[in-house]
Write an enzyme that holds these catalytic residues in place. Structure first.
Site, short mmCIF file in Angstrom:
data_model
loop_
_atom_site.label_atom_id
_atom_site.label_comp_id
_atom_site.label_asym_id
_atom_site.label_seq_id
_atom_site.Cartn_x
_atom_site.Cartn_y
_atom_site.Cartn_z
N CYS A 2 0.82 -1.19 0.00
CA CYS A 2 0.00 0.00 0.00
C CYS A 2 0.86 1.24 0.00
O CYS A 2 2.08 1.19 -0.02
CB CYS A 2 -0.90 0.01 1.25
SG CYS A 2 -1.63 -1.59 1.65
N ARG A 50 -4.48 0.94 -1.46
CA ARG A 50 -4.29 -0.49 -1.25
C ARG A 50 -4.05 -1.24 -2.55
O ARG A 50 -4.77 -1.04 -3.54
CB ARG A 50 -5.51 -1.08 -0.55
CG ARG A 50 -5.49 -2.60 -0.46
CD ARG A 50 -6.67 -3.13 0.36
NE ARG A 50 -6.78 -4.57 0.22
CZ ARG A 50 -7.73 -5.20 -0.47
NH1 ARG A 50 -8.66 -4.51 -1.08
NH2 ARG A 50 -7.75 -6.51 -0.54
N ILE A 53 -3.09 -8.05 -1.85
CA ILE A 53 -2.19 -9.19 -1.86
C ILE A 53 -2.87 -10.41 -1.25
O ILE A 53 -2.77 -11.52 -1.74
CB ILE A 53 -0.91 -8.87 -1.07
CG1 ILE A 53 -0.20 -7.65 -1.68
CG2 ILE A 53 0.03 -10.06 -1.03
CD1 ILE A 53 0.28 -7.86 -3.09
N GLY A 77 2.77 -2.55 4.04
CA GLY A 77 3.79 -3.59 4.15
C GLY A 77 3.19 -4.96 4.34
O GLY A 77 2.00 -5.20 4.08
#
Length: 636
Positions: A2, A50, A53, A77
């Site tokens: 992000c 965002r 993932i 992260g």
């Protein structure tokens, strides 16, 4: 993965920056193209972009507020051990509403305050606002894999993942001339400084806690290194190899977890090949990606990458590039850079990331191994300087010869001459001056010579020297190569290598994960002696030996070439008008007032001479700066 931004106002005037919060997240859309979110409460505003993932369950988006309504977080992260941490929190009575690492970080802060950071295995930057206490807590990961920029004045504190986001919040654009001096030497700007006065990089392994107008800055992580303990490591060399394989295998497995396609960069070198070999233990049909250079066979290593891909039966893709392909992306890179950064290999990383993103959202890489285990030619040079002997003295004795012979990274002979000249110069210096010299493209004297008289007066030599001194504080005359590697983790790794990968991958919405930078691997790397890392014949010795049974033998029978973008050809061809008629023209230089016209003319004369040496790297630094200046200073 992000991007984040935010405002913490000290006064009513500072609150006006809250109106620019959405613009700050719009500026970093490539970091988070899938969604965005914003939070505002009285003096605090938090922004978020965002890149998906992992699949999120209900209430998994950001900014995220706990069920009490007191704490709100924006997080950038990945925390690879968040499931274990979550389980422990559940056993202590914490309730969760999502399956995200973000919520785990938030609950850890609620449970333990600022002391929880060392429990996190991952890379990150984040901000947590405490509504009841009216405070904000910002933190950055151990090695600096994710960036966090801070601006503070009497009215407010601003933060963001990238400079372009911070500029959207309205920070003043005042050039830091000490930073410019270091940039002209290194081709990048070491932290905590940035190109702008007042804007700072939060250093790796540091946090900020802000309450009222009081700002507490603290280092929460320092690489654990004890020279005496490392030299007396009780493990045999064979046991050290086994330990490295175990730790790196675990780190690689952790970084394969995602709900999107995962791949790995495969350059044909040892480091990326090691990561691919380990990754195939934990996933089938791994996607691997390489870049080939059709017009630059000296740098093309795709045949070695293919050997690894064939051995481990990966789904291998080679992006075979021409110089025209590289040239076609120059201006994409220049336009994305929001602080001068002139590592020209960023161009190749940009294209690799762009092409990889077509097939994967996450890519593993071999970044960090050189800095931790001694993989650069300068490390062998440092080892040989400290060892001394006939060969070292012989190279130094030929100083005059190295000065007159042609030097270039683009040929074997020219590159050797370049290396011998730098080695010879280093033999005559102490460890601090030698390190800085070998990290630089230009000396301080040569960098200052490029500046106009007015700019020279603004550099602030004491400030520039203090910043340099802080970076080199771990180097001592009686130390060993581990101190050099430790200094690499403070300078080269976060401000060149990791900046390059973060910028170029995020420009293409790709997340890159380097297993070598797992905290357990880093701790191990600085627990072993220099003799395990380098000797008179081999760099990165333990990495090469530990994984030799897993890799094709051909990888060990050729030199490491790296990659050199064909800047010299472009500067003498397609980019010559940009140099002579625009960015480095006499008229533009005079009107700008930053550089000395005659000094720039001298560089151009050398560039177009029969013996240009390494001047193209310095010209590239000037082009990057001038492009940046036009975009961010003239347009402001």
């Amino acid at each position: 993965m992000c991007g984040i931004s935010g405002v913490f106002a000290f006064t009513d005037a500072g609150r006006s920056s809250l109106a620019s919060l959405r613009a700050s997240t719009d500026a970093i859309v490539s970091r988070g193209p899938d969604s965005q979110g914003h939070f505002a409460y009285e003096r605090c505003g938090l922004g978020f972009r965002r890149l998906a993932i992992l699949d999120l369950t209900a209430d998994g988006n950001q900014p995220m507020t706990d069920e009490s309504g007191r704490y709100t977080i924006v997080f950038n992260g990945e925390i690879f051990n968040f499931k274990e941490l979550r389980q422990k929190l559940v056993s202590r009575g914490h309730r969760f509403h999502s399956q995200t690492d973000t919520e785990v970080v938030l609950h850890l802060y609620i449970a333990e305050g600022r002391n929880f950071l060392k429990k996190l295995n991952g890379f990150f930057d984040f901000a947590i606002y405490d509504k009841e206490e009216d405070s904000i807590f910002l933190a950055r990961d151990r090695m600096g894999e994710k960036p966090l920029l801070i601006y503070r004045d009497e009215d407010k504190l601003l933060f963001a993942s990238e400079m372009k986001s911070l500029l959207a919040l309205g920070v003043p654009r005042k050039l830091d001339y000490a930073s410019l001096s270091h940039y002209l030497q290194l081709n990048y700007i070491p932290g905590p400084a940035t190109i702008f006065k007042g804007v700072k990089k939060l250093l790796p392994g540091h946090y900020l806690y802000v309450k009222g107008k009081k700002v507490v800055r603290k280092r929460w992580y320092k690489i654990p290194y004890d020279a005496k303990k490392a030299e007396r490591n009780k493990l045999s060399y064979e046991q050290q190899q086994a330990k490295l394989v175990e730790l790196l295998d675990d780190a690689t497995a952790r970084r394969l977890v995602a709900d999107v396609p995962v791949g790995a960069f495969l350059s044909g070198g040892i480091d990326s090949s090691v990561i691919v070999a380990l990754a195939t233990r934990h996933t089938q049909h791994l996607n691997t990606f390489s870049i080939g250079y059709r017009d630059e066979p000296f740098f093309d290593e795709t045949k070695y990458a293919k050997l690894v891909a064939d051995k481990y039966k990966t789904n291998h893709t080679v992006f075979s590039l021409t110089n025209q392909d590289l040239y076609d992306h120059i201006f994409d890179v220049l336009n994305y850079i929001d602080e001068p950064f002139a590592d020209s290999s960023a161009l190749a990383v940009y294209i690799l990331s762009k092409r990889t993103r077509e097939k994967a959202t996450v890519a593993l890489s071999g970044d960090g191994a050189d800095e931790l285990f001694g993989g650069y030619n300068k490390h062998m040079g440092e080892f040989q300087v400290r060892q001394g002997g006939f060969k070292a003295e012989a190279v130094t004795g030929l100083n005059l010869l190295w000065d007159v012979l042609p030097k270039s990274r683009n040929s074997f002979f020219g590159n050797k001459v370049r290396q011998f000249q730098r080695f010879s110069r280093g033999m005559l210096s102490g460890p601090k001056d030698r390190y800085w010299d070998w990290a630089s493209f230009a000396s301080e004297k040569d960098a200052r010579a490029l500046l106009s008289p007015a700019a020279k007066r603004k550099v602030g030599k004491k400030l520039a020297e203090k910043r340099r001194k802080d970076i080199l504080e771990d180097l001592h005359a009686d130390g060993d190569l581990n101190e050099v590697l430790l200094t690499d983790t403070k300078l080269v790794l976060p401000y060149d290598m990791l900046t390059k990968v973060d910028l170029m991958s995020m420009a293409n919405s790709l997340e890159v994960r380097p297993p070598f930078l797992d905290p357990n691997v880093v701790r191990f790397a600085f627990s072993i002696p220099v003799s395990s890392k380098i000797d008179g014949k081999m760099k990165k010795k333990i990495v090469q030996d530990a994984f030799r049974p897993m890799l094709p033998e051909e990888l060990y029978k050729r030199p490491k070439h790296g990659f050199e973008v064909p800047l010299l050809k472009w500067f003498r061809g397609e980019l010559r008008p940009l140099i002579e008629d625009d960015l480095l023209s006499d008229g533009f230089i005079e009107a700008q007032g930053v550089f000395d016209v005659e000094a720039i003319r001298g560089l151009k004369r050398q560039l177009f001479s029969s013996n240009p040496g390494d001047v193209h790297a310095r010209i590239w630094a000037l082009i990057v700066f001038q492009w940046w200046w036009k975009k961010h200073m003239m347009a402001s």
